[in-house]
Design an enzyme around this catalytic site. Structure first.
Site, PDB file in Angstrom:
ATOM      1  N   ARG A   1      17.907   2.049   6.996  1.00 27.19           N
ATOM      2  CA  ARG A   1      19.159   1.281   7.154  1.00 27.19           C
ATOM      3  C   ARG A   1      18.919  -0.185   6.816  1.00 27.19           C
ATOM      4  O   ARG A   1      18.076  -0.857   7.416  1.00 27.19           O
ATOM      5  CB  ARG A   1      19.692   1.406   8.589  1.00 27.19           C
TER       6      ARG A   1
ATOM      7  N   HIS B   1      18.277  -3.193   0.321  1.00 22.65           N
ATOM      8  CA  HIS B   1      18.940  -4.416  -0.163  1.00 22.65           C
ATOM      9  C   HIS B   1      18.070  -5.656   0.034  1.00 22.65           C
ATOM     10  O   HIS B   1      18.404  -6.730  -0.481  1.00 22.65           O
ATOM     11  CB  HIS B   1      20.328  -4.584   0.472  1.00 22.65           C
TER      12      HIS B   1
ATOM     13  N   GLY C   1      12.799   0.126  11.416  1.00 24.41           N
ATOM     14  CA  GLY C   1      13.843   0.329  12.414  1.00 24.41           C
ATOM     15  C   GLY C   1      14.114  -0.845  13.330  1.00 24.41           C
ATOM     16  O   GLY C   1      15.056  -0.784  14.129  1.00 24.41           O
TER      17      GLY C   1
ATOM     18  N   ASP D   1       3.639   0.325   7.891  1.00 15.66           N
ATOM     19  CA  ASP D   1       4.150  -0.441   6.754  1.00 15.66           C
ATOM     20  C   ASP D   1       4.756   0.540   5.765  1.00 15.66           C
ATOM     21  O   ASP D   1       4.068   1.437   5.273  1.00 15.66           O
ATOM     22  CB  ASP D   1       2.994  -1.215   6.111  1.00 15.66           C
TER      23      ASP D   1
ATOM     24  N   ASP E   1       7.971   0.371  12.218  1.00 18.82           N
ATOM     25  CA  ASP E   1       8.133  -0.995  11.720  1.00 18.82           C
ATOM     26  C   ASP E   1       6.755  -1.648  11.731  1.00 18.82           C
ATOM     27  O   ASP E   1       5.755  -1.020  12.135  1.00 18.82           O
ATOM     28  CB  ASP E   1       9.129  -1.802  12.560  1.00 18.82           C
TER      29      ASP E   1
END
Length: 490
Positions: free
Chosen positions: A368, A372, A293, A349, A315
């Protein structure tokens, strides 16, 4: 061989006319003119707000797609091919203009512009190459040449403005040149302070025209050798670690990419129209976990829309302590959410198993711009960990760009699950061609930086199925490939 018939040409011209007329009618109804290419960009102006109305976006998308396809049809193919083969000169010119503070110099010069020799004098550059640089850009509608060698800003170039004095930005540029020879092969002496208190657009432009541009030159050697042991980025900058390790070693780059990500969002104002998933429909006290995040900006937006939810931002330990915690504790509204227990911040993690206090209790795992950044196998590992921690009712939402095919999407790929997507009428390319090209350049950016990718619907389905998930619905909005991909257990 199918020839382009006159009916094809007329159909493209008709699409342009019909949609320009639609924009003009709306302009007359509202009393607001569409911005001219010669205007200066002001995101708060009525004219710019007019451009992101849904009706205007839809018509502009169709007209732009038809115009670019008409140019590609009418221009001699050899010239079109040469344009594309030589397109790499444009990033070089953009970087020169941005780092030489041309936009700030021309802003201070006013509407009458400034001669290239005077721009060069202020920026300590060669006047002849400066003139040629700005003429190349003006030919591609960035800057204006008012009279021979006299240039001014326009709607596109003014987006690169730092809104700082040219004197201050030039002082920063001089720091960039200091010690640059000792930075290492291909490494720039990036000064992160340049991008503070800006729109972030200068950071995005300079990131694209610096490390991304350099890295892209090495992609053919990576692909043609079929050796992905190193990324194009690693080859370009002769760095053996990951991109993220490089950024940690070179904090100017890290500051720049952080501001570039801010700009990426601002450059897509149509996202304000995004309706998407209705968070209010989740039951009271449902748990949403925001993985990777970062500073928690998305979790904050969800928390404001749906205060009845419980949210955990996860995170890496370093990110949580150095970025997330200071961000939330430094904002009174966010700090109140922490104090009330509505939001919690947690080091985790996402390649590891979810902790026991989360397993089987999550309503939605939210990722989010995560997938990618990673190759297929790594994404499957992340999603498999979530599958193990999910109850039968748990959903996963991936927020990423969905890459359209340049052909019709087969019904076998479940094209009906995409809600809000635009449809291109024939003879347009089904993906709207150059009007929608940014998703494909972003995909290539992920390839050169991380050996990663944006994905098509078929690639998402394959990746999710390998981890035990299936797509239920995909939300999109007009003029954007950014998607909310909602998944359940297969």
């Amino acid at each position: 061989m199918a020839a382009a018939t006159m009916s094809d040409l007329k159909a493209l011209a008709a699409i342009i006319t019909e949609n320009v007329d639609a924009i003009e009618r709306l302009s007359q109804q509202t009393g607001i003119n569409h911005p001219s290419i010669n205007d200066l960009y002001d995101p708060e102006s009525k004219a710019e707000q007019f451009t992101i109305r849904q009706e205007v976006l839809s018509s502009a998308m169709l007209a732009t797609s038809a115009a670019s396809q008409l140019v590609a049809t009418l221009k001699l193919p050899g010239l079109s091919l040469l344009d594309r083969a030589n397109a790499f000169h444009i990033p070089s010119a953009l970087r020169i203009a941005s780092e030489a503070c041309v936009v700030e110099i021309l802003r201070e010069a006013g509407p009458k512009g400034m001669h290239a020799k005077d721009i060069a004098l202020k920026s300590n550059t060669d006047p002849i190459i400066m003139s040629r640089t700005l003429r190349l850009l003006a030919t591609h509608y960035v800057f204006r040449e008012l009279e021979p060698n006299v240039f001014a800003n326009n709607r596109i170039s003014s987006m690169m403005d730092t809104d700082k004095s040219s004197e201050d930005v030039l002082a920063i540029s001089r720091k960039t040149l200091e010690n640059s020879a000792n930075m290492g092969y291909g490494v720039s002496n990036v000064q992160g302070e340049k991008y503070l208190n800006t729109s972030g657009v200068p950071a995005l432009v300079e990131q694209c025209t610096d490390e991304v541009f350099k890295s892209s030159a090495f992609l053919p050697s990576v692909v043609l050798s079929n050796d992905f042991s190193k990324t194009s980025f690693q080859k370009a900058l002769q760095f053996n670690g990951t991109m993220w390790e490089f950024f940690e070693k070179n904090p100017g780059y890290l500051q720049r990419i952080q501001m570039a990500m801010v700009a990426w969002t601002k450059l897509q104002p149509q996202q304000k129209l995004f309706k998407g998933f209705d968070w209010s429909k989740l039951p009271r006290d449902s748990l949403v976990v925001d993985l990777g995040g970062g500073n928690g900006s998305e979790a904050f937006e969800i928390a404001k829309k749906a205060p009845h939810l419980k949210i955990i931002v996860q995170d890496r330990e370093q990110t949580i302590q150095q970025v997330t915690v200071p961000t939330w504790e430094g904002n009174s509204e966010q700090a109140a959410m922490l104090k009330s227990g509505q939001v919690k911040l947690e080091a985790q993690d996402f390649f590891e198993s979810q902790p026991s206090h989360i397993a089987q209790k999550v309503s939605m795992f939210f990722l989010r711009f995560i997938t990618h950044d990673w190759k297929f196998d790594q994404c499957v590992k992340i999603l498999t960990q979530l599958h193990a921690a999910a109850s039968p009712q748990t959903k996963v939402m991936l927020v990423d760009q969905l890459v359209p095919y340049a052909c019709p999407t087969p019904a076998s790929l479940g094209r009906g699950i995409i809600k809000g997507a635009s449809t291109a009428p024939p003879p347009l390319l089904t993906n709207f061609g150059e009007a929608n090209s940014d998703v494909y350049t972003t995909d290539y950016t992920m390839a050169v930086l991380l050996n990663a990718q944006e994905r098509t619907l078929g690639e998402f389905e394959e990746m999710l199925a390998a981890a035990g998930w299936k797509i239920e619905i995909v939300y999109q909005t007009v003029g954007s490939c950014l998607s909310q991909i909602v998944c359940s257990k297969a």
